[in-house]
Structure formats: structure tokens, C-alpha cells
Design a protein around this motif. Structure first.
Motif, PDB file in Angstrom:
ATOM      1  N   LEU A   1      67.690  27.579  72.743  1.00 55.85           N
ATOM      2  CA  LEU A   1      66.855  26.819  73.655  1.00 55.85           C
ATOM      3  C   LEU A   1      65.394  27.254  73.514  1.00 55.85           C
ATOM      4  O   LEU A   1      65.096  28.439  73.529  1.00 55.85           O
ATOM      5  CB  LEU A   1      67.338  27.059  75.079  1.00 55.85           C
TER       6      LEU A   1
ATOM      7  N   PRO B   1      62.378  26.315  75.555  1.00 59.23           N
ATOM      8  CA  PRO B   1      61.799  25.532  76.653  1.00 59.23           C
ATOM      9  C   PRO B   1      60.308  25.286  76.502  1.00 59.23           C
ATOM     10  O   PRO B   1      59.795  24.251  76.931  1.00 59.23           O
ATOM     11  CB  PRO B   1      62.099  26.374  77.900  1.00 59.23           C
ATOM     12  N   GLN B   2      59.597  26.215  75.820  1.00 57.43           N
ATOM     13  CA  GLN B   2      58.162  25.990  75.585  1.00 57.43           C
ATOM     14  C   GLN B   2      57.944  24.768  74.713  1.00 57.43           C
ATOM     15  O   GLN B   2      57.121  23.911  74.999  1.00 57.43           O
ATOM     16  CB  GLN B   2      57.594  27.199  74.834  1.00 57.43           C
TER      17      GLN B   2
ATOM     18  N   ALA C   1      58.734  21.615  76.583  1.00 55.91           N
ATOM     19  CA  ALA C   1      57.706  21.222  77.554  1.00 55.91           C
ATOM     20  C   ALA C   1      56.533  20.557  76.842  1.00 55.91           C
ATOM     21  O   ALA C   1      55.975  19.553  77.309  1.00 55.91           O
ATOM     22  CB  ALA C   1      57.232  22.445  78.337  1.00 55.91           C
TER      23      ALA C   1
ATOM     24  N   ARG D   1      55.589  32.394  67.051  1.00 55.85           N
ATOM     25  CA  ARG D   1      54.509  33.359  67.217  1.00 55.85           C
ATOM     26  C   ARG D   1      54.005  33.737  65.828  1.00 55.85           C
ATOM     27  O   ARG D   1      54.798  33.962  64.910  1.00 55.85           O
ATOM     28  CB  ARG D   1      55.069  34.585  67.934  1.00 55.85           C
TER      29      ARG D   1
ATOM     30  N   LEU E   1      60.859  45.326  65.529  1.00 53.27           N
ATOM     31  CA  LEU E   1      59.944  45.102  66.658  1.00 53.27           C
ATOM     32  C   LEU E   1      59.404  43.673  66.770  1.00 53.27           C
ATOM     33  O   LEU E   1      59.473  43.065  67.826  1.00 53.27           O
ATOM     34  CB  LEU E   1      58.767  46.090  66.571  1.00 53.27           C
ATOM     35  N   LEU E   2      58.890  43.143  65.669  1.00 56.99           N
ATOM     36  CA  LEU E   2      58.153  41.877  65.792  1.00 56.99           C
ATOM     37  C   LEU E   2      59.047  40.712  66.168  1.00 56.99           C
ATOM     38  O   LEU E   2      58.628  39.780  66.848  1.00 56.99           O
ATOM     39  CB  LEU E   2      57.408  41.578  64.478  1.00 56.99           C
TER      40      LEU E   2
ATOM     41  N   ASN F   1      63.149  39.558  67.550  1.00 62.74           N
ATOM     42  CA  ASN F   1      64.448  39.977  68.074  1.00 62.74           C
ATOM     43  C   ASN F   1      65.505  39.166  67.328  1.00 62.74           C
ATOM     44  O   ASN F   1      65.721  37.996  67.631  1.00 62.74           O
ATOM     45  CB  ASN F   1      64.526  39.703  69.577  1.00 62.74           C
TER      46      ASN F   1
ATOM     47  N   THR G   1      68.462  38.753  67.444  1.00 63.91           N
ATOM     48  CA  THR G   1      69.518  38.092  68.217  1.00 63.91           C
ATOM     49  C   THR G   1      69.160  36.626  68.481  1.00 63.91           C
ATOM     50  O   THR G   1      70.019  35.765  68.493  1.00 63.91           O
ATOM     51  CB  THR G   1      69.718  38.812  69.572  1.00 63.91           C
ATOM     52  N   VAL G   2      67.880  36.372  68.694  1.00 69.12           N
ATOM     53  CA  VAL G   2      67.484  35.016  69.083  1.00 69.12           C
ATOM     54  C   VAL G   2      66.351  34.435  68.239  1.00 69.12           C
ATOM     55  O   VAL G   2      66.012  33.260  68.378  1.00 69.12           O
ATOM     56  CB  VAL G   2      67.053  34.966  70.573  1.00 69.12           C
TER      57      VAL G   2
ATOM     58  N   LEU H   1      54.576  40.907  73.539  1.00 70.70           N
ATOM     59  CA  LEU H   1      55.504  40.589  72.442  1.00 70.70           C
ATOM     60  C   LEU H   1      56.753  39.919  73.013  1.00 70.70           C
ATOM     61  O   LEU H   1      56.915  38.719  72.866  1.00 70.70           O
ATOM     62  CB  LEU H   1      55.866  41.843  71.644  1.00 70.70           C
ATOM     63  N   ARG H   2      57.633  40.666  73.649  1.00 72.57           N
ATOM     64  CA  ARG H   2      58.782  40.132  74.392  1.00 72.57           C
ATOM     65  C   ARG H   2      59.058  41.133  75.511  1.00 72.57           C
ATOM     66  O   ARG H   2      58.836  42.326  75.324  1.00 72.57           O
ATOM     67  CB  ARG H   2      60.055  40.067  73.525  1.00 72.57           C
TER      68      ARG H   2
ATOM     69  N   PHE I   1      61.021  51.402  72.769  1.00 77.03           N
ATOM     70  CA  PHE I   1      60.692  52.483  71.843  1.00 77.03           C
ATOM     71  C   PHE I   1      59.925  53.622  72.527  1.00 77.03           C
ATOM     72  O   PHE I   1      59.399  54.502  71.859  1.00 77.03           O
ATOM     73  CB  PHE I   1      59.886  51.950  70.653  1.00 77.03           C
TER      74      PHE I   1
ATOM     75  N   GLU J   1      67.114  44.806  74.496  1.00 78.04           N
ATOM     76  CA  GLU J   1      66.252  45.088  73.337  1.00 78.04           C
ATOM     77  C   GLU J   1      66.696  46.375  72.645  1.00 78.04           C
ATOM     78  O   GLU J   1      66.586  46.504  71.435  1.00 78.04           O
ATOM     79  CB  GLU J   1      64.783  45.192  73.774  1.00 78.04           C
TER      80      GLU J   1
ATOM     81  N   GLY K   1      73.234  40.502  73.554  1.00 81.90           N
ATOM     82  CA  GLY K   1      72.546  39.283  73.966  1.00 81.90           C
ATOM     83  C   GLY K   1      71.066  39.495  74.197  1.00 81.90           C
ATOM     84  O   GLY K   1      70.491  40.515  73.798  1.00 81.90           O
ATOM     85  N   ALA K   2      70.449  38.502  74.842  1.00 81.86           N
ATOM     86  CA  ALA K   2      69.010  38.545  75.106  1.00 81.86           C
ATOM     87  C   ALA K   2      68.718  37.696  76.336  1.00 81.86           C
ATOM     88  O   ALA K   2      69.517  36.837  76.709  1.00 81.86           O
ATOM     89  CB  ALA K   2      68.238  38.001  73.903  1.00 81.86           C
TER      90      ALA K   2
ATOM     91  N   LEU L   1      66.267  34.952  77.676  1.00 79.15           N
ATOM     92  CA  LEU L   1      65.278  33.978  77.232  1.00 79.15           C
ATOM     93  C   LEU L   1      64.481  33.450  78.421  1.00 79.15           C
ATOM     94  O   LEU L   1      64.818  33.686  79.577  1.00 79.15           O
ATOM     95  CB  LEU L   1      65.989  32.795  76.553  1.00 79.15           C
ATOM     96  N   ARG L   2      63.416  32.679  78.093  1.00 83.95           N
ATOM     97  CA  ARG L   2      62.641  32.014  79.149  1.00 83.95           C
ATOM     98  C   ARG L   2      63.566  31.195  80.031  1.00 83.95           C
ATOM     99  O   ARG L   2      64.521  30.573  79.547  1.00 83.95           O
ATOM    100  CB  ARG L   2      61.620  31.037  78.523  1.00 83.95           C
TER     101      ARG L   2
ATOM    102  N   SER M   1      65.109  28.175  81.840  1.00 86.68           N
ATOM    103  CA  SER M   1      65.165  26.843  81.248  1.00 86.68           C
ATOM    104  C   SER M   1      64.164  25.885  81.900  1.00 86.68           C
ATOM    105  O   SER M   1      63.746  24.934  81.274  1.00 86.68           O
ATOM    106  CB  SER M   1      66.584  26.282  81.357  1.00 86.68           C
TER     107      SER M   1
ATOM    108  N   MET N   1      61.138  26.718  82.678  1.00 84.31           N
ATOM    109  CA  MET N   1      59.793  27.199  82.304  1.00 84.31           C
ATOM    110  C   MET N   1      58.999  27.742  83.487  1.00 84.31           C
ATOM    111  O   MET N   1      57.782  27.884  83.405  1.00 84.31           O
ATOM    112  CB  MET N   1      58.981  26.074  81.646  1.00 84.31           C
TER     113      MET N   1
ATOM    114  N   ASN O   1      67.242  33.963  81.542  1.00 76.49           N
ATOM    115  CA  ASN O   1      68.189  33.000  80.986  1.00 76.49           C
ATOM    116  C   ASN O   1      69.043  33.726  79.941  1.00 76.49           C
ATOM    117  O   ASN O   1      68.643  33.843  78.781  1.00 76.49           O
ATOM    118  CB  ASN O   1      67.333  31.882  80.385  1.00 76.49           C
TER     119      ASN O   1
ATOM    120  N   PHE P   1      71.361  34.789  77.126  1.00 74.42           N
ATOM    121  CA  PHE P   1      71.875  34.154  75.919  1.00 74.42           C
ATOM    122  C   PHE P   1      72.661  35.153  75.091  1.00 74.42           C
ATOM    123  O   PHE P   1      72.258  36.304  74.930  1.00 74.42           O
ATOM    124  CB  PHE P   1      70.727  33.615  75.053  1.00 74.42           C
TER     125      PHE P   1
END
Lengths: 74, 222
Positions: A14, A16-17, A20, A40, A59-60, A62, A64-65, B56-57, B64, B93, B99-100, B102-103, B105, B107, B145, B147
């Protein structure tokens, strides 16, 4: 050495950005936009480009996604 | 019993977590991000906030920080760890949880109270709840969110590793997941904030049971 790294959501994840922005474009009169994906861009000056892969993985991005690609640009 | 609370630049629920821990009857111990050890604590809470500005995320840089080395060792050797909100993001992370996040849904940053159901009472942080217990907890996040790929989701469900589930999904989270635990059950990540509901002065004391669970768990183990 200049390196450019592009990180973006894996396909099927997904975004979403992107969604939108896709919905906002027709409101400005830009029709016919089928998909928008937003990622990015990372620009770096590095001494050892062979380390970039590890930087992306650890790092830069992930993994997983996100998926990433990078290139030396000068 | 001493419970550590990590503090990164940008953590903002560390004081609330320490207050909740204290109210539950344990001794809170601040663990600075640059600390090289966990000061001998019996459990660790990674609190919410915006560690390193979420640059970054969320959680990507905190993962780290120096204190994370000993924390990973602690978690991998069975030590009880609870990540809340940004702390949950830090733990994914760091690959201590799969998993992770996310934004959302929609927004939007979501700041609300949501109803959740306790699905797993076999973790150190939920041992005092009845299975299926429903409670209301605050949420405040932009990336909540959850995932994971289909195989991981199936694993989490089959192994009963979904700890909290939303009754009404606020953020698009897969399978309405609000919290999960590690294979060993000792590492738990929650998007809702039990520490912000750990004192009736804050409007609710329902979340205190998460910290009390940890005390009971430790007592049962001792």
C-alpha cells in the motif's frame, strides 16, 4: 564519488502517499494518470561505492516493505 | 523488580512509561540511548515518541543506537521487552518483531481512543488479562498500519502471536492487528499506549494492567 539511491515501496505494498497524489492530480486538470508511486531519493558522496549495497540493506531501505536500486552518477 | 525505559532523542512517552511502572509497583530505570548496558534491569520498555525525528523511517535510526546492542541480546536470550508505538516501530526495524508499520491508510495522524481485544494472555505483558478481554486505549500515530507478508501473517495467526486486535480498524492494519509478540512471547509490540492509560488522573487506568502483568510474570517465575 557521487551515488544516487532510489528507495520505493515494493509493488503490492500500500502506497497511501502515491494514492493521495493520484487522486489530487485530476483536480488540477491533469487527467489520465493511472498510477502514482512515491519513493525516496538519496544522494550521497562516498569514498567506497562497494559499501552502498550494505547501506541500502541495513539502513536506507527497509527490505520488508521497500525495494531499492542505486547507481554511481559521477 | 526493575524495569528499564529507553530514552532516545525524541522519545516522548518515557516519563509516562516510568510513571506507569512505578504505579504498578516496580522501579523504573532510565536507559539512555548512548548507554552500553541495561543496568541489570529485569525487563525493558521501548516507549513511544518520535525517536530521531522519525527521519528516514520511524525507528530506523534508533535501531542502531548504542543501547540497542545489549537490548537485542537481552531480547534474544528471553528477556521481556515491550515496545509501544514508536517503540514497536523500533523493534520491527531491529527485526526483534516481524513485519513493518506503514503509513496509516487514510494518510492522517490518528489521535484517538480505540477499543482493542486481548488475544494472547501468554506474554509477560498480558498475563493478568482474561483471554478476549476488551479495553479502550489511546492511540497516537502516523505509521500504525501493520504489514507483513502473507506467510508471516499466517504464522502469527497460527501461533497465536497476535496480542491485541482492534475492534474497529483505525489505520488499515492487516488482520486488525494492534500488537504482536515474538516467537518466544517475550518481545511484545503494541501500537496503543497502555502507559497513557495507567492513571485515573489521565482518564483511565485500564492500561496499568500491562505493567502489573509484568510484575506478576516476574513473581511467578521467581
Amino acid at each position: 564519488m557521487k551515488v544516487r539511491v532510489l528507495v520505493r515501496p515494493k509493488s503490492g505494498i500500500l502506497d497511501p502517499q502515491g494514492e493521495a497524489v493520484r487522486r489530487a492530480l485530476p483536480a488540477l486538470g491533469f487527467g489520465g494518470v493511472k498510477t502514482v508511486h512515491i519513493g525516496r531519493l538519496v544522494e550521497m558522496e562516498v569514498e567506497s561505492p562497494e559499501e552502498v549495497e550494505g547501506m541500502c540493506r541495513r539502513l536506507l531501505a527497509n527490505p520488508t516493505v521497500e525495494e531499492y536500486e542505486w547507481e554511481v552518477v559521477g | 523488580m526493575r524495569i528499564g525505559v529507553t530514552v532516545f532523542p525524541g522519545s516522548n512517552c518515557d516519563r509516562d512509561a516510568m510513571h506507569g511502572i512505578e504505579r504498578a509497583g516496580a522501579v523504573p530505570v532510565e536507559l539512555w540511548h548512548a548507554d552500553a548496558d541495561l543496568k541489570g534491569v529485569d525487563a525493558v520498555v521501548v516507549p513511544g515518541g518520535f525517536s530521531y525525528g522519525d527521519y528516514l523511517r520511524p525507528g530506523a535510526i534508533a535501531r542502531f543506537a548504542k543501547v540497542m546492542g545489549p537490548l537485542e541480546e537481552f531480547a534474544n536470550s528471553g528477556g521481556p521487552v515491550l515496545g509501544v508505538c514508536n517503540g514497536f516501530q523500533v523493534l520491527t526495524e531491529a527485526h526483534l518483531l516481524p513485519g513493518a508499520l506503514l503509513r496509516n491508510s487514510n494518510m492522517r495522524f490518528i489521535c484517538d481512543r480505540v477499543a482493542v481485544r486481548v488475544e494472547n494472555t501468554g506474554t509477560p505483558w498480558t498475563s493478568l488479562f482474561e483471554p478476549g478481554h476488551e479495553l479502550t486505549l489511546p492511540v497516537a500515530h502516523n505509521e500504525g498500519n501493520y504489514f507483513a507478508d502473507e506467510r508471516t501473517l499466517a504464522e502469527l495467526e497460527d501461533e497465536g502471536r497476535v496480542v491485541l486486535r482492534y475492534l474497529e480498524n483505525p489505520n488499515g492494519s492487516a488482520n486488525d492487528i494492534a500488537g504482536i509478540c515474538s516467537e518466544g512471547r517475550n518481545v511484545v509490540g503494541l501500537m496503543p499506549h497502555p502507559e497513557r492509560a495507567s492513571d485515573p488522573l489521565l482518564g483511565s487506568g485500564e492500561g496499568l494492567r500491562v505493567f502489573e502483568s509484568m510484575l506478576r510474570f516476574a513473581g511467578a517465575r521467581a
